[in-house]
Enzyme design. Sequence first.
Site, PDB file in Angstrom:
ATOM      1  N   HIS A 149     -17.654  68.003  49.371  1.00  0.00           N
ATOM      2  CA  HIS A 149     -18.174  69.741  49.377  1.00  0.00           C
ATOM      3  C   HIS A 149     -19.480  69.912  49.119  1.00  0.00           C
ATOM      4  CE1 HIS A 149     -14.317  70.689  49.586  1.00  0.00           C
ATOM      5  NE2 HIS A 149     -13.889  70.211  49.235  1.00  0.00           N
TER       6      HIS A 149
ATOM      7  N   HIS B  46     -14.494  62.938  47.665  1.00  0.00           N
ATOM      8  CA  HIS B  46     -13.956  64.419  48.444  1.00  0.00           C
ATOM      9  C   HIS B  46     -14.934  65.134  47.599  1.00  0.00           C
ATOM     10  CE1 HIS B  46     -10.420  66.984  49.317  1.00  0.00           C
ATOM     11  NE2 HIS B  46     -11.261  67.568  48.933  1.00  0.00           N
ATOM     12  N   GLU B  47     -15.050  64.933  46.906  1.00  0.00           N
ATOM     13  CA  GLU B  47     -15.924  66.652  45.787  1.00  0.00           C
ATOM     14  C   GLU B  47     -17.340  66.259  46.547  1.00  0.00           C
ATOM     15  OE1 GLU B  47     -13.803  68.373  44.694  1.00  0.00           O
ATOM     16  OE2 GLU B  47     -12.601  67.784  44.620  1.00  0.00           O
TER      17      GLU B  47
ATOM     18  N   GLY C  45      -9.643  68.427  41.269  1.00  0.00           N
ATOM     19  CA  GLY C  45     -10.832  68.182  41.249  1.00  0.00           C
ATOM     20  C   GLY C  45     -11.600  69.826  41.698  1.00  0.00           C
TER      21      GLY C  45
ATOM     22  N   CYS D 111      -6.648  69.606  50.043  1.00  0.00           N
ATOM     23  CA  CYS D 111      -8.181  70.341  48.636  1.00  0.00           C
ATOM     24  C   CYS D 111      -7.717  72.174  48.647  1.00  0.00           C
ATOM     25  CB  CYS D 111      -9.351  70.971  50.650  1.00  0.00           C
ATOM     26  SG  CYS D 111     -10.813  71.228  49.655  1.00  0.00           S
ATOM     27  N   LEU D 112      -8.217  71.976  47.504  1.00  0.00           N
ATOM     28  CA  LEU D 112      -7.839  73.527  46.798  1.00  0.00           C
ATOM     29  C   LEU D 112      -8.623  74.584  48.217  1.00  0.00           C
ATOM     30  CD1 LEU D 112      -8.810  73.861  43.657  1.00  0.00           C
ATOM     31  CD2 LEU D 112      -6.710  73.712  44.753  1.00  0.00           C
TER      32      LEU D 112
ATOM     33  N   GLN E 299     -17.574  75.137  46.501  1.00  0.00           N
ATOM     34  CA  GLN E 299     -15.819  76.163  46.672  1.00  0.00           C
ATOM     35  C   GLN E 299     -15.872  76.985  46.294  1.00  0.00           C
ATOM     36  OE1 GLN E 299     -13.996  72.058  45.805  1.00  0.00           O
ATOM     37  NE2 GLN E 299     -12.582  73.400  47.423  1.00  0.00           N
TER      38      GLN E 299
END
Length: 187
Positions: A156, A152-153, A65, A110-111, A70
């Site tokens: 962000h 989660h996304e 994701g 997480c990236l 990000q």
Amino acid sequence: MNWPDIRLSDHYLIRDETRMALLTILEYPDPRLRTKARPVTVFDAALRQRIEDMFETMYAAPGIGLAASQIDWHHQLIVMDLTEDKTGRQVFINPEILTKEGSASGEEGCLSVPGIYDDVPRAERISARWQDADGQWQQQPLDGLLAVCLQHEMDHLDGKLFVDYLSELKRQRIRKKLDKERRSRTA
Ligand code: ZN
């Protein structure tokens, strides 16, 4: 996977390589990750290209994701693919959670916080609505990994990271670890 599929995906990779743009993923504690995303209002070719670039960036990372926040584009856009063979592309634009039920706590990564995994409390089932790449509204109940990943996304887009759910002591350790890794990468 059968042969026609393999040929199809090879073709797809070749085609994409020519116009692929890998975007830089911001890393914690970059303050730009705290920006609150604005709604997407224009559904045009530029948006479709950005979605393509986000998918390629996410696949290359690799991740399941990626929120536009990000990659330092502060609009409410999320791409996701929970499959291993890149066949489950999902796009969530201007997403809203309508209802939340139950609780699910699982290890998240997480990236933007590479190499760190920890438990985060989430709702187990949600009902959400969002717009697709054409601007059409979709509404669906979601559960399992998909529900957790969307929560989660969506954090962000709100300027929030999964490490915000952890203790300050853990966050300090994470900042130190990431800082050290960044220094060794540039050394
Ligand atoms: Zn993340």
